[in-house]
Design a protein around this motif. Structure first.
Motif, mmCIF file in Angstrom:
data_model
loop_
_atom_site.group_PDB
_atom_site.id
_atom_site.type_symbol
_atom_site.label_atom_id
_atom_site.label_comp_id
_atom_site.label_asym_id
_atom_site.label_seq_id
_atom_site.Cartn_x
_atom_site.Cartn_y
_atom_site.Cartn_z
ATOM 1 N N MET A 1 67.451 94.651 54.551
ATOM 2 C CA MET A 1 66.597 95.669 55.250
ATOM 3 C C MET A 1 65.199 95.828 55.130
ATOM 4 O O MET A 1 64.863 95.498 53.468
ATOM 5 C CB MET A 1 67.539 97.011 55.193
ATOM 6 C CG MET A 1 66.863 97.958 56.080
ATOM 7 S SD MET A 1 67.855 99.533 56.226
ATOM 8 C CE MET A 1 68.965 98.942 57.237
ATOM 9 N N TRP A 2 64.355 95.860 55.994
ATOM 10 C CA TRP A 2 62.915 96.068 55.882
ATOM 11 C C TRP A 2 62.622 97.553 55.367
ATOM 12 O O TRP A 2 63.319 98.563 55.753
ATOM 13 C CB TRP A 2 62.074 95.900 56.783
ATOM 14 C CG TRP A 2 62.349 94.551 57.413
ATOM 15 C CD1 TRP A 2 62.802 94.008 58.522
ATOM 16 C CD2 TRP A 2 61.381 93.517 56.829
ATOM 17 N NE1 TRP A 2 62.827 92.483 58.548
ATOM 18 C CE2 TRP A 2 62.023 92.123 57.596
ATOM 19 C CE3 TRP A 2 60.653 93.309 55.884
ATOM 20 C CZ2 TRP A 2 61.486 91.003 57.425
ATOM 21 C CZ3 TRP A 2 60.163 91.769 55.648
ATOM 22 C CH2 TRP A 2 60.457 90.855 56.283
ATOM 23 N N LYS A 3 61.565 97.690 54.381
ATOM 24 C CA LYS A 3 61.352 99.237 53.879
ATOM 25 C C LYS A 3 59.838 99.129 53.891
ATOM 26 O O LYS A 3 58.988 98.135 53.898
ATOM 27 C CB LYS A 3 61.727 99.194 52.434
ATOM 28 C CG LYS A 3 61.250 100.564 51.708
ATOM 29 C CD LYS A 3 62.127 100.853 50.521
ATOM 30 C CE LYS A 3 61.730 102.403 50.187
ATOM 31 N NZ LYS A 3 62.511 102.561 48.722
ATOM 32 N N GLU A 4 59.151 100.345 54.549
ATOM 33 C CA GLU A 4 57.818 100.513 54.707
ATOM 34 C C GLU A 4 57.111 100.362 53.180
ATOM 35 O O GLU A 4 57.294 101.316 52.503
ATOM 36 C CB GLU A 4 57.494 101.786 55.533
ATOM 37 C CG GLU A 4 56.178 101.917 55.928
ATOM 38 C CD GLU A 4 55.816 102.924 56.835
ATOM 39 O OE1 GLU A 4 55.295 104.018 56.265
ATOM 40 O OE2 GLU A 4 56.143 102.910 58.041
ATOM 41 N N LEU A 5 56.056 99.766 53.056
ATOM 42 C CA LEU A 5 55.440 99.532 51.969
ATOM 43 C C LEU A 5 54.014 100.447 52.083
ATOM 44 O O LEU A 5 53.512 101.090 51.161
ATOM 45 C CB LEU A 5 55.023 98.069 51.541
ATOM 46 C CG LEU A 5 54.228 97.722 50.452
ATOM 47 C CD1 LEU A 5 54.828 98.134 49.078
ATOM 48 C CD2 LEU A 5 53.730 96.518 50.173
ATOM 49 N N TYR A 52 55.668 96.179 55.992
ATOM 50 C CA TYR A 52 57.264 96.267 55.575
ATOM 51 C C TYR A 52 57.658 95.263 54.561
ATOM 52 O O TYR A 52 56.917 93.936 54.799
ATOM 53 C CB TYR A 52 58.163 96.287 56.611
ATOM 54 C CG TYR A 52 57.875 97.174 57.472
ATOM 55 C CD1 TYR A 52 58.644 98.631 57.584
ATOM 56 C CD2 TYR A 52 57.148 97.214 58.819
ATOM 57 C CE1 TYR A 52 58.560 99.640 58.481
ATOM 58 C CE2 TYR A 52 56.883 98.222 59.363
ATOM 59 C CZ TYR A 52 57.364 99.327 59.457
ATOM 60 O OH TYR A 52 57.248 100.603 60.159
ATOM 61 N N ASP A 54 61.379 93.327 52.156
ATOM 62 C CA ASP A 54 62.706 93.524 51.965
ATOM 63 C C ASP A 54 62.726 94.644 50.958
ATOM 64 O O ASP A 54 61.939 94.805 49.895
ATOM 65 C CB ASP A 54 63.117 92.299 51.428
ATOM 66 C CG ASP A 54 63.311 91.252 52.450
ATOM 67 O OD1 ASP A 54 63.675 91.805 53.593
ATOM 68 O OD2 ASP A 54 63.297 90.043 52.234
ATOM 69 N N GLU A 55 63.752 95.516 51.031
ATOM 70 C CA GLU A 55 64.062 96.725 50.132
ATOM 71 C C GLU A 55 64.276 95.956 48.563
ATOM 72 O O GLU A 55 63.740 96.593 47.865
ATOM 73 C CB GLU A 55 65.417 97.083 50.429
ATOM 74 C CG GLU A 55 65.293 98.324 51.378
ATOM 75 C CD GLU A 55 66.698 98.835 51.575
ATOM 76 O OE1 GLU A 55 67.307 99.299 50.602
ATOM 77 O OE2 GLU A 55 67.012 99.197 52.930
ATOM 78 N N GLU A 56 64.896 94.624 48.534
ATOM 79 C CA GLU A 56 64.781 93.993 46.993
ATOM 80 C C GLU A 56 63.528 93.799 46.461
ATOM 81 O O GLU A 56 63.548 93.932 45.102
ATOM 82 C CB GLU A 56 65.908 92.786 47.375
ATOM 83 C CG GLU A 56 67.204 93.177 47.779
ATOM 84 C CD GLU A 56 67.782 91.939 48.765
ATOM 85 O OE1 GLU A 56 66.769 90.957 48.724
ATOM 86 O OE2 GLU A 56 68.909 92.046 49.403
ATOM 87 N N PHE A 58 60.768 95.810 47.219
ATOM 88 C CA PHE A 58 59.708 96.804 47.327
ATOM 89 C C PHE A 58 59.121 97.172 45.957
ATOM 90 O O PHE A 58 57.651 97.415 46.007
ATOM 91 C CB PHE A 58 60.639 97.911 47.831
ATOM 92 C CG PHE A 58 59.808 99.274 48.168
ATOM 93 C CD1 PHE A 58 59.001 99.245 49.262
ATOM 94 C CD2 PHE A 58 59.738 100.396 47.176
ATOM 95 C CE1 PHE A 58 58.122 100.291 49.561
ATOM 96 C CE2 PHE A 58 58.860 101.380 47.507
ATOM 97 C CZ PHE A 58 58.004 101.352 48.497
#
Length: 71
Positions: A1-5, A52, A54-56, A58
């Motif tokens: 899942m994508w996470k905003e950086l 964005y 990947d959560e992994e 981040f």
């Protein structure tokens, strides 16, 4: 899942961050904020973008950006 950086950066800065992270093996997604409704195809490099990862990846991405800003 994508996470905003990082959010609300200009397209030029977004592309530079993307290159920096991809060299480190991190996948990056760049998108226009939904509330603007118009992308770079209209405004060119002046477009505001969100970045964005990947959560992994981040935490690693944050560390890379912090190290780069400290230089």
């Amino acid at each position: 899942m994508w996470k905003e950086l990082k959010s609300y950066v200009n397209d030029f800065e977004a592309q530079m961050i993307k290159q920096l992270l991809e060299v480190e093996g991190i996948n990056v997604l760049i998108r226009s904020p939904k509330e603007i409704g118009v992308g770079r195809e209209f405004f060119g490099n002046g477009t505001i973008m969100n970045i964005y990862v990947d959560e992994e990846d981040f935490e690693k991405a944050i560390e890379i950006l912090n190290n780069k800003e400290a230089e």
